[in-house]
Motif scaffolding. Structure first.
Motif, PDB file in Angstrom:
ATOM      1  N   ALA A  36     -15.217   6.149  14.039  1.00  0.00           N
ATOM      2  CA  ALA A  36     -16.332   5.435  13.412  1.00  0.00           C
ATOM      3  C   ALA A  36     -17.668   5.975  13.930  1.00  0.00           C
ATOM      4  N   THR A  37     -18.669   5.900  13.060  1.00  0.00           N
ATOM      5  CA  THR A  37     -20.010   6.365  13.410  1.00  0.00           C
ATOM      6  C   THR A  37     -21.016   5.254  13.161  1.00  0.00           C
ATOM      7  N   MET A  38     -22.226   5.455  13.708  1.00  0.00           N
ATOM      8  CA  MET A  38     -23.278   4.463  13.489  1.00  0.00           C
ATOM      9  C   MET A  38     -24.635   5.126  13.587  1.00  0.00           C
ATOM     10  N   ALA A  39     -25.635   4.414  13.043  1.00  0.00           N
ATOM     11  CA  ALA A  39     -27.022   4.861  13.139  1.00  0.00           C
ATOM     12  C   ALA A  39     -27.897   3.655  13.474  1.00  0.00           C
ATOM     13  N   PHE A  92     -22.573  -2.032   6.438  1.00  0.00           N
ATOM     14  CA  PHE A  92     -21.227  -1.690   6.895  1.00  0.00           C
ATOM     15  C   PHE A  92     -20.468  -0.957   5.806  1.00  0.00           C
ATOM     16  N   GLU A  93     -19.787   0.109   6.181  1.00  0.00           N
ATOM     17  CA  GLU A  93     -18.849   0.797   5.294  1.00  0.00           C
ATOM     18  C   GLU A  93     -17.459   0.436   5.795  1.00  0.00           C
ATOM     19  N   VAL A  94     -16.709  -0.279   4.951  1.00  0.00           N
ATOM     20  CA  VAL A  94     -15.391  -0.780   5.319  1.00  0.00           C
ATOM     21  C   VAL A  94     -14.338  -0.012   4.533  1.00  0.00           C
ATOM     22  N   PHE A 103     -21.408   1.892  10.587  1.00  0.00           N
ATOM     23  CA  PHE A 103     -22.406   0.842  10.411  1.00  0.00           C
ATOM     24  C   PHE A 103     -23.768   1.406  10.754  1.00  0.00           C
ATOM     25  N   GLU A 104     -24.766   0.851  10.063  1.00  0.00           N
ATOM     26  CA  GLU A 104     -26.145   1.257  10.275  1.00  0.00           C
ATOM     27  C   GLU A 104     -26.964  -0.005  10.513  1.00  0.00           C
ATOM     28  N   THR A 105     -27.848   0.080  11.473  1.00  0.00           N
ATOM     29  CA  THR A 105     -28.711  -1.050  11.787  1.00  0.00           C
ATOM     30  C   THR A 105     -30.129  -0.556  11.997  1.00  0.00           C
ATOM     31  N   GLY A 106     -31.041  -1.479  12.030  1.00  0.00           N
ATOM     32  CA  GLY A 106     -32.436  -1.129  12.283  1.00  0.00           C
ATOM     33  C   GLY A 106     -33.301  -2.349  12.058  1.00  0.00           C
ATOM     34  N   GLN A 107     -34.565  -2.201  12.336  1.00  0.00           N
ATOM     35  CA  GLN A 107     -35.470  -3.318  12.141  1.00  0.00           C
ATOM     36  C   GLN A 107     -35.647  -3.582  10.649  1.00  0.00           C
TER      37      GLN A 107
END
Length: 108
Positions: A36-39, A92-94, A103-107
């Motif tokens: 899994a990857t994330m940003a 989220f990419e499931v 998953f990607e998150t940010g303000q």
């Protein structure tokens, strides 16, 4: 108005949020697909390093304000001991097996 974790639409995202809020690293890693990857704020990060720093060693906590895209996009108040509280977005990419591949998150 906050959405209770148990009421989140997507079961995988629900498990992700529950694991974050319970500070359960094993459950958290169990919901992620191998590789899994994330940003964060548009920049890819090392997932293990990021989750240790941003969630588990700093008491991360998510309170979901709204969801869209069948529960796979969230806007939430996120707080931890390092940065305090901030309004964040999560995507989220499931995969078909019910695990999160990215998953990607940010303000927000």
């Amino acid at each position: 108005m906050t959405i209770q974790t148990s009421k989140l639409s997507d079961p995988t995202v629900r498990a992700f949020v529950a694991a974050v809020n319970a500070h359960d690293r094993d459950a958290f890693m169990g919901v992620l697909a191998p590789g899994a990857t994330m940003a964060d704020d548009g920049t890819d990060r090392d997932l293990t390093d990021w989750v240790d720093r941003e969630i588990f060693s700093s008491n991360g906590h998510l309170e979901v304000d709204n969801e869209s895209n069948r529960g796979r996009d969230l806007v939430a108040s996120y707080r931890n001991d390092t940065y305090g509280e901030m309004r964040t977005r999560w995507h989220f990419e499931v995969e078909d097996d019910g695990r999160i591949s990215r998953f990607e998150t940010g303000q927000a």
